[in-house]
Design a protein around this motif. Structure first.
Motif, mmCIF file in Angstrom:
data_model
loop_
_atom_site.group_PDB
_atom_site.id
_atom_site.type_symbol
_atom_site.label_atom_id
_atom_site.label_comp_id
_atom_site.label_asym_id
_atom_site.label_seq_id
_atom_site.Cartn_x
_atom_site.Cartn_y
_atom_site.Cartn_z
ATOM 1 N N VAL A 143 -1.389 6.500 -6.628
ATOM 2 C CA VAL A 143 -2.768 6.817 -6.243
ATOM 3 C C VAL A 143 -2.905 8.314 -5.944
ATOM 4 O O VAL A 143 -3.862 8.969 -6.383
ATOM 5 C CB VAL A 143 -3.196 5.983 -5.015
ATOM 6 C CG1 VAL A 143 -4.521 6.485 -4.453
ATOM 7 C CG2 VAL A 143 -3.327 4.510 -5.402
ATOM 8 N N TYR A 160 -5.728 1.843 5.070
ATOM 9 C CA TYR A 160 -5.695 2.424 3.731
ATOM 10 C C TYR A 160 -7.049 2.414 3.035
ATOM 11 O O TYR A 160 -7.227 3.083 2.004
ATOM 12 C CB TYR A 160 -4.666 1.685 2.860
ATOM 13 C CG TYR A 160 -3.269 2.235 3.022
ATOM 14 C CD1 TYR A 160 -2.765 3.184 2.140
ATOM 15 C CD2 TYR A 160 -2.459 1.840 4.082
ATOM 16 C CE1 TYR A 160 -1.487 3.705 2.287
ATOM 17 C CE2 TYR A 160 -1.184 2.348 4.250
ATOM 18 C CZ TYR A 160 -0.707 3.283 3.349
ATOM 19 O OH TYR A 160 0.553 3.813 3.514
ATOM 20 N N ASN A 209 0.855 11.156 4.916
ATOM 21 C CA ASN A 209 0.946 9.731 5.239
ATOM 22 C C ASN A 209 2.155 9.460 6.132
ATOM 23 O O ASN A 209 2.057 8.744 7.142
ATOM 24 C CB ASN A 209 1.039 8.932 3.950
ATOM 25 C CG ASN A 209 1.102 7.437 4.181
ATOM 26 O OD1 ASN A 209 2.177 6.845 4.108
ATOM 27 N ND2 ASN A 209 -0.035 6.813 4.444
ATOM 28 N N LEU A 223 -8.980 5.564 1.642
ATOM 29 C CA LEU A 223 -8.435 6.266 0.483
ATOM 30 C C LEU A 223 -9.086 5.814 -0.823
ATOM 31 O O LEU A 223 -8.908 6.451 -1.864
ATOM 32 C CB LEU A 223 -6.917 6.050 0.402
ATOM 33 C CG LEU A 223 -6.104 6.569 1.599
ATOM 34 C CD1 LEU A 223 -4.631 6.328 1.382
ATOM 35 C CD2 LEU A 223 -6.376 8.046 1.834
ATOM 36 N N ALA A 224 -9.829 4.722 -0.777
ATOM 37 C CA ALA A 224 -10.550 4.264 -1.965
ATOM 38 C C ALA A 224 -11.827 5.065 -2.199
ATOM 39 O O ALA A 224 -12.415 4.991 -3.281
ATOM 40 C CB ALA A 224 -10.887 2.780 -1.829
ATOM 41 N N PRO A 248 0.813 -1.224 0.000
ATOM 42 C CA PRO A 248 0.000 0.000 0.000
ATOM 43 C C PRO A 248 0.842 1.268 0.000
ATOM 44 O O PRO A 248 0.437 2.286 -0.574
ATOM 45 C CB PRO A 248 -0.834 -0.129 1.286
ATOM 46 C CG PRO A 248 -0.089 -1.076 2.146
ATOM 47 C CD PRO A 248 0.591 -2.026 1.217
ATOM 48 N N THR A 299 -6.878 0.162 -7.105
ATOM 49 C CA THR A 299 -5.519 0.025 -6.589
ATOM 50 C C THR A 299 -5.502 -0.087 -5.073
ATOM 51 O O THR A 299 -4.819 -0.946 -4.499
ATOM 52 C CB THR A 299 -4.663 1.228 -7.035
ATOM 53 O OG1 THR A 299 -4.677 1.310 -8.452
ATOM 54 C CG2 THR A 299 -3.243 1.090 -6.548
ATOM 55 N N VAL A 300 -6.241 0.780 -4.408
ATOM 56 C CA VAL A 300 -6.251 0.785 -2.940
ATOM 57 C C VAL A 300 -6.817 -0.525 -2.394
ATOM 58 O O VAL A 300 -6.229 -1.148 -1.491
ATOM 59 C CB VAL A 300 -7.055 1.981 -2.401
ATOM 60 C CG1 VAL A 300 -7.237 1.869 -0.885
ATOM 61 C CG2 VAL A 300 -6.350 3.292 -2.747
ATOM 62 N N ALA A 313 -3.770 6.597 7.534
ATOM 63 C CA ALA A 313 -3.335 5.347 6.914
ATOM 64 C C ALA A 313 -1.898 4.994 7.280
ATOM 65 O O ALA A 313 -1.526 3.825 7.287
ATOM 66 C CB ALA A 313 -3.475 5.444 5.398
ATOM 67 N N ALA A 317 -5.025 10.039 4.512
ATOM 68 C CA ALA A 317 -3.705 9.518 4.161
ATOM 69 C C ALA A 317 -2.784 9.510 5.377
ATOM 70 O O ALA A 317 -1.959 8.597 5.554
ATOM 71 C CB ALA A 317 -3.094 10.354 3.037
ATOM 72 N N LEU A 334 0.744 4.150 -3.054
ATOM 73 C CA LEU A 334 0.198 5.447 -2.666
ATOM 74 C C LEU A 334 0.700 6.585 -3.546
ATOM 75 O O LEU A 334 -0.048 7.530 -3.835
ATOM 76 C CB LEU A 334 0.521 5.741 -1.193
ATOM 77 C CG LEU A 334 -0.010 7.069 -0.658
ATOM 78 C CD1 LEU A 334 -1.538 7.116 -0.733
ATOM 79 C CD2 LEU A 334 0.458 7.296 0.789
#
Length: 396
Positions: A233, A289, A254, A292-293, A226, A370-371, A308, A305, A230
Motif C-alpha cells: 500500500v 488502519y 508505522n 490510510l484508505a 494490515p 486493500t486497506v 495505525a 500510518a 502496508l
C-alpha cells in the motif's frame, strides 16, 4: 517505572535485547528490501509481492520447526546453524534478483525457513531472567517495544543499503545483520545455559492441539494482515506521488507509532491478559488502519500510518502474556514461535494479495480496496475468536 528499571538493570538484559534487535532486523528489512530489489531491476509488483510472501511464509513454517528443536536441544546450536543457512540464502537472492525469478524464489523460501528463532527464544528466556508478575509483564512490553524499534530502523536501512551498493543492498543488509545479531545473542551466557523443560506424559505434542491457544494464534494471524499489506500500500501511495522514498518513511512511521506504544506499555505494564482484552486490542488495530484508505496528502498520510501502528504492541503484548499463562512450559518456545508464524502468515498472504490487487487496479482504487479488506478481515477474526467462557489455563 520501577518494573522497567528492574528489567533494564538485570544481568545480560541489555545484551539480549540489543543482539536480538540486530538479529531481527532482517524481519523488518526483508519485504521492502525485496520490493526495492525487484522493482529497481524492472520486475513486477506481483513478483516482488510473491518473493516477499515466500520469505515471510518460509519464516512462518521454519520458526515453529526450529523452535521445537530448541525445546528439545537448547538454543545456541540451533540459532547459529539457522543463521548460517539464512545468510547464504539472502546473498543468493541479492545476486539472482529479477533476472532469475526461480532461483530468487528458492532463495527467498530458504532464507525464510532458516530465519533464526530469536524472538521465541528471547520470550522463553524472560521467565528465567526476571521475576514473575509486573516485572515479567514489563519485560514483555519492553521486548515488543524494542521489536518496533527494529521496524522503525529496518525499512530505513533497506533504503540506505540500496543507496550505498545498489538494488540488492537491502537484501545484503539482511544477511549481515541477521548473522551478526544471532551470533551475539547465541553466545550470551543466558542463551548458552538455558535448558529445555522436560516433558511430562500429559503435555506432549504441539500447542496446536490446544484450542484456547489456537484462538490466540488466529488473532496474531489477523493482526499481521494490515501490517503485511502496508508495504505494498505504501509503495502504491509513493508511486502515486512519484517519490519512492515515501515507502520507507511510511513503514518507519508505522513502526514508530508502535514503538511509542510499546515503550509506554513497558512503563505502565498491561494488567489484563484475558480474551476480552485481546479482542478489544485487535479491533482497535483494525480501526487504526482505516484512515490510510483515504486520499490524504503525504503530510497527513504518514502521521496516519504512525497512528495505525499504536495498537499493534498492545495486541502482541496480550498475546504473549496469554501464551505464557496458558501454555505447558515444555512447549513454550514452540508456542511463541506459532504466534510469530501466525502473524507472519497473515502478513505474507496480505502482501501477496495486495501485490496482485495493485497490479490489476489503479493506485486510486487499489489502496482503499486493500486497506478496507485487511481491516475487515482483522476485525472479523478478532470477534469470532472471542470465547470468554473458555479461559481455563492449560498449566497449573
Amino acid at each position: 517505572m520501577a518494573e522497567l528499571r528492574t528489567v533494564l538493570t538485570t544481568r545480560e538484559v541489555p545484551t539480549l535485547l540489543t543482539t536480538s534487535m540486530v538479529g531481527r532486523l532482517p524481519t523488518a528489512m526483508a519485504t521492502l528490501a525485496v520490493l526495492l530489489l525487484i522493482r529497481g531491476q524492472g520486475g513486477s509488483y506481483t513478483l516482488a509481492g510473491g518473493l516477499a510472501a515466500l520469505l515471510t511464509a518460509g519464516a512462518g513454517i521454519g520458526q515453529p520447526m526450529l523452535a521445537r528443536i530448541v525445546d528439545r536441544l537448547g538454543q545456541w546450536e540451533v540459532l547459529l546453524t539457522a543463521a548460517g543457512v539464512s545468510t547464504v540464502a539472502f546473498v543468493v537472492l541479492a545476486v539472482s534478483g529479477a533476472d532469475h525469478p526461480v532461483v530468487s524464489a528458492i532463495a527467498a523460501a530458504v532464507a525464510g525457513l532458516a530465519t533464526p528463532p530469536l524472538e521465541p527464544c528471547l520470550r522463553a528466556l524472560w521467565p528465567h531472567v526476571v521475576t514473575d508478575g509486573p516485572v515479567l509483564r514489563a519485560a514483555f512490553s519492553l521486548d515488543v517495544g524494542v521489536q518496533e524499534l527494529v521496524f522503525v530502523v529496518g525499512p530505513l536501512l533497506s533504503v540506505a543499503g540500496v543507496s550505498l551498493i545498489g538494488h540488492g543492498g537491502g537484501v545484503v543488509g539482511c544477511a549481515v545483520f541477521g548473522m551478526v545479531g544471532t551470533l551475539g545473542f547465541a553466545t550470551t551466557r543466558t542463551s548458552r545455559e538455558w535448558r529445555p523443560t522436560p516433558s511430562t506424559s500429559d503435555t506432549h505434542g504441539s500447542p496446536l492441539r490446544h484450542g484456547v491457544l489456537v484462538r490466540v494464534f488466529l488473532v496474531a494471524l489477523a493482526a499481521g494482515v494490515p501490517v503485511g499489506a502496508l508495504a505494498i500500500v505504501a509503495a502504491a501511495f509513493a508511486d502515486r506521488h512519484h517519490a519512492s522514498s515515501i515507502t520507507g518513511w511510511a513503514l518507519a512511521a508505522n513502526a514508530f507509532g508502535a514503538l511509542l506504544a510499546g515503550l509506554y506499555g513497558a512503563v505502565r505494564p498491561i494488567s489484563g491478559a484475558g480474551a476480552r482484552a485481546l479482542t478489544v486490542a485487535g479491533l482497535a488495530l483494525a480501526v487504526g488502519y482505516l484512515p490510510l484508505a483515504l486520499p490524504l496528502p503525504v503530510a497527513v498520510w504518514i502521521p496516519a500510518a504512525a497512528i495505525a501502528g499504536v495498537a499493534l504492541p498492545v495486541v502482541l503484548t496480550v498475546v504473549f502474556q496469554r501464551v505464557q499463562l496458558l501454555c505447558p512450559p515444555n512447549l513454550l518456545t514452540e508456542a511463541n514461535a506459532w504466534v510469530i508464524t501466525a502473524f507472519g502468515l497473515g502478513a505474507a498472504v496480505a502482501a501477496l494479495l495486495a501485490g496482485i490487487v495493485t497490479d490489476h487496479l489503479s493506485n486510486t482504487a487499489a489502496i482503499p480496496t486493500t486497506v478496507l479488506a485487511g481491516a475487515l478481515f482483522t476485525a472479523t477474526v478478532c470477534l469470532m475468536s472471542h470465547r470468554p467462557d473458555q479461559e481455563t489455563e492449560l498449566v497449573e
